[in-house]
Every structure is written in C-alpha cells, then in structure tokens.
Design a protein around this motif. Structure first.
Motif, PDB file in Angstrom:
ATOM      1  N   GLY A 164       0.818  -1.200   0.000  1.00  0.00           N
ATOM      2  CA  GLY A 164       0.000   0.000   0.000  1.00  0.00           C
ATOM      3  C   GLY A 164       0.856   1.256   0.000  1.00  0.00           C
ATOM      4  O   GLY A 164       1.973   1.250   0.514  1.00  0.00           O
ATOM      5  N   VAL A 211      -2.148  -1.122  -3.640  1.00  0.00           N
ATOM      6  CA  VAL A 211      -3.307  -0.424  -3.083  1.00  0.00           C
ATOM      7  C   VAL A 211      -2.922   1.016  -2.809  1.00  0.00           C
ATOM      8  O   VAL A 211      -1.952   1.278  -2.085  1.00  0.00           O
ATOM      9  N   GLN A 212      -3.652   1.973  -3.406  1.00  0.00           N
ATOM     10  CA  GLN A 212      -3.454   3.389  -3.122  1.00  0.00           C
ATOM     11  C   GLN A 212      -4.554   3.853  -2.173  1.00  0.00           C
ATOM     12  O   GLN A 212      -5.740   3.592  -2.404  1.00  0.00           O
ATOM     13  N   ASN A 213      -4.152   4.562  -1.120  1.00  0.00           N
ATOM     14  CA  ASN A 213      -5.152   5.055  -0.185  1.00  0.00           C
ATOM     15  C   ASN A 213      -4.500   6.097   0.717  1.00  0.00           C
ATOM     16  O   ASN A 213      -3.293   6.355   0.610  1.00  0.00           O
ATOM     17  N   MET A 215      -4.902   2.795   5.038  1.00  0.00           N
ATOM     18  CA  MET A 215      -3.899   1.760   4.773  1.00  0.00           C
ATOM     19  C   MET A 215      -3.503   1.038   6.049  1.00  0.00           C
ATOM     20  O   MET A 215      -3.321  -0.185   6.054  1.00  0.00           O
ATOM     21  N   ARG A 234      -6.035  -1.519   6.832  1.00  0.00           N
ATOM     22  CA  ARG A 234      -5.912  -2.702   5.977  1.00  0.00           C
ATOM     23  C   ARG A 234      -4.687  -3.516   6.360  1.00  0.00           C
ATOM     24  O   ARG A 234      -4.679  -4.742   6.235  1.00  0.00           O
ATOM     25  N   GLU A 262      -4.636  -7.398   5.124  1.00  0.00           N
ATOM     26  CA  GLU A 262      -4.823  -7.256   3.681  1.00  0.00           C
ATOM     27  C   GLU A 262      -3.580  -6.707   2.993  1.00  0.00           C
ATOM     28  O   GLU A 262      -3.468  -6.794   1.768  1.00  0.00           O
ATOM     29  N   LEU A 263      -2.674  -6.115   3.753  1.00  0.00           N
ATOM     30  CA  LEU A 263      -1.422  -5.575   3.212  1.00  0.00           C
ATOM     31  C   LEU A 263      -0.250  -6.172   3.970  1.00  0.00           C
ATOM     32  O   LEU A 263      -0.342  -6.449   5.167  1.00  0.00           O
ATOM     33  N   CYS A 312       3.277  -0.969   3.900  1.00  0.00           N
ATOM     34  CA  CYS A 312       2.724   0.240   3.302  1.00  0.00           C
ATOM     35  C   CYS A 312       3.656   1.419   3.525  1.00  0.00           C
ATOM     36  O   CYS A 312       4.336   1.517   4.551  1.00  0.00           O
ATOM     37  N   THR A 336       3.641   5.310   4.136  1.00  0.00           N
ATOM     38  CA  THR A 336       2.640   6.230   4.658  1.00  0.00           C
ATOM     39  C   THR A 336       3.294   7.436   5.305  1.00  0.00           C
ATOM     40  O   THR A 336       4.507   7.470   5.519  1.00  0.00           O
TER      41      THR A 336
END
Length: 320
Positions: free
Chosen positions: A121, A150-152, A157, A160, A165-166, A169, A171
């Motif tokens: 992510g 995944v972009q968020n 993130m 997730r 799910e990730l 990430c 961040t």
C-alpha cells in the motif's frame, strides 16, 4: 511429507500435483479418505492409493458415518458402493477438497521466493512516480515477484495492514501505534502552492504566517497531509480557513490553479501550469515518509526481500 522430486532445479508439474494432494490429505483427511474409497469402491485399493493402513482408512470411514448419522457406503466384503446419501455427500466433498487444493496452491505460490506476491500500500501522491520507480528497481534483481498494489490515505492503509490485507505500506506521518512497526525512510519538503495570478505569486519564499488570511484547499480529515497542514498552520499561529476539501493532491492543485485557495503540498511529479510553488521558511515544513508492517507478523520470502530493499533506500526513496 514426501520429498519433492525436482527436475533441472524446479519442481515437475506432476510432483507439484502430488505434493498438493498430499497436503490436502493432511488438512482434510476424512474427506480425502471418503473420496478415495468412493472412487475405487475398494477399501484395500483406496488405502494403497492414499498410502495409509487399511485399518486407519476403515476406522475413519466408520467414524465419519457415525458423526454424520448416515450410512455413506454399502459394504460387500472389502468392496464398497455409495448409498444415495453417499453420492450426495461425495459431490460436496469433492468440491471442498478441490477448493482446499486451490488454496494450498495459491498460498504456496504467493510465498514462492522467486515468483511470490507482495501486497503493498502507498499514498496517492506516490503513485505516479515514486512507487513505479521503486518496483522497477526492485525487480531488476527479482524479476518475477508479483505485486498487489493499493493506493489510499494513511489511516485507511493502516487499517488494511492490521486486517492482514497488506504486507507493507508507505505512509505519512510515520505511525507510532501499538502492534505496528514503522521505519522512517525519507522526507518531502512541502510548498505553499498559490495561483499564478495571486498576490504572493512573485515571491520565491514565504513564511506560512503570511498566508493566515488565505482560503486553504486541503485533504479531508483523516489524511496524513491534512494533519500536517493543520499542525504547521498552528505552529505558525493560525488555524487555516478551509474552503475546499479533497481526496487527492493533484485535485487540490487544480483547485488552486482555478483561484479557489492555496495549499500546502509535496512537489508534483510533473509541473502544473497555473500555479506557483513557494518555499516555506521559518519552520520545518516537511512530511516524513515511512514504511510500516505488523509487529510479529511472519514475512514470506518475497515480502522480506522487498522490505529489505525499502529499508536499504533510506534517504534515497524519493526522486530528486
């Protein structure tokens, strides 16, 4: 588990299939025993194919029928035939075993050191240039590793990440939260972005306090950059008057270009007409970028390799 036969350093397709079937039997033995006996209609032959003692197979079938409260087989010595209930149960059992087999193959493929998968992510602002460059550099040495991208925004993130799910990430801000491990990798200098016909557009540098009376366009609450904007403005002695809120930094640049406000933003991947970007002086106007993962969460080989790659790029994560 049986030893895997290799050909030329790689598992043969037949060996892969046999190994998956063996794991399925370990995970769902009673269903596998039932399906084997139904297929052969002979307890001895089924036991030989399944590589278990005949007595083990026979006891397992009896226990299965007792637990279900239904007779699945009509027995004729060592031969067996399915009852109507057994035929009904077989269809579902075979589907269940097939799904377990697919799951075994999927998780093993994702963990494969050379061709596995990383669920990664990252922030929207890093999607056009930074992340593609990182993946290109990583795949120079790991050409077959796959990515689920995944972009968020930051908090979403991290949610997730906690949900499994990730794997990793990127961040900002760098999180400091229970259950997470985070490492600072780099920082981006933020600029005050103003319309090119704005009263401040002829300046190159500005103290943020000089923009106290301006309308701001910002990301929505919950985004890391929104928190940083609020904190920097508070440090400069004012609370920003927010005219518009968005979900993506380049949308904010468009709003600035349309004369709808000013914004604190990281550098764009490509210069945008209609705006001027001013260096903020008098305070440290930056956003730190970090990588986060779940504490104590075991890494597959592909995830471990990509994590090591990212940590090795401290201070060199972002394009110049």
């Amino acid at each position: 588990m049986q030893h895997q036969q290799r050909s030329g350093g790689r598992l043969s397709q037949n060996s892969d299939t046999e190994d998956t079937a063996h794991i399925v039997r370990l995970l769902a033995p009673r269903l596998a025993y039932f399906a084997g006996a139904a297929r052969t209609e002979h307890v001895t032959r089924a036991a030989q194919e399944l590589e278990v003692p005949q007595s083990t197979l026979s006891r397992a079938l009896v226990r299965l029928e007792r637990d279900l409260g239904v007779e699945l087989f009509a027995r004729h010595g060592r031969t067996v035939s399915l009852t109507p209930a057994g035929r009904t149960f077989l269809a579902s059992a075979e589907r269940a075993l097939s799904e377990v087999g697919k799951a075994v193959e999927s998780v093993r493929a994702d963990a494969d050191p050379t061709s596995g998968k990383v669920a990664f992510g990252f922030l929207h602002t890093m999607g056009s240039e930074t992340v593609p460059g990182l993946i290109r550099a990583f795949r120079a040495d790991h050409p077959r590793i796959r990515f689920s991208l995944v972009q968020n925004y930051g908090e979403a993130m991290l949610d997730r990440l906690r949900a499994g799910e990730l794997d990793l990430c990127l961040t900002s801000p760098v999180p400091d939260a229970p259950g997470l491990v985070a490492r600072r990798l780099d920082e981006q200098r933020l600029r005050l972005v103003v319309p090119d016909d704005h009263r401040l557009a002829t300046r190159k540098r500005i103290r943020l306090a000089e923009a106290a009376d301006e309308a701001f366009v910002t990301l929505e609450p919950g985004y890391g950059l929104r928190r940083i904007t609020d904190d920097l403005c508070a440090e400069a002695g004012f609370r920003p008057r927010v005219a518009f809120e968005g979900e993506e930094a380049e949308t904010l640049r468009g709003l600035v270009a349309a004369g709808l406000g000013v914004a604190l933003l990281p550098p764009p991947a490509v210069a945008r007409p209609g705006v001027v970007e001013l260096t903020v002086t008098g305070q440290r106007a930056v956003r730190e970028i970090g990588v986060a993962w779940l504490e104590g969460h075991p890494d597959t080989a592909p995830v471990a390799a990509f994590k090591k790659f990212l940590l090795g790029r401290r201070g060199r994560l972002l394009p110049e």
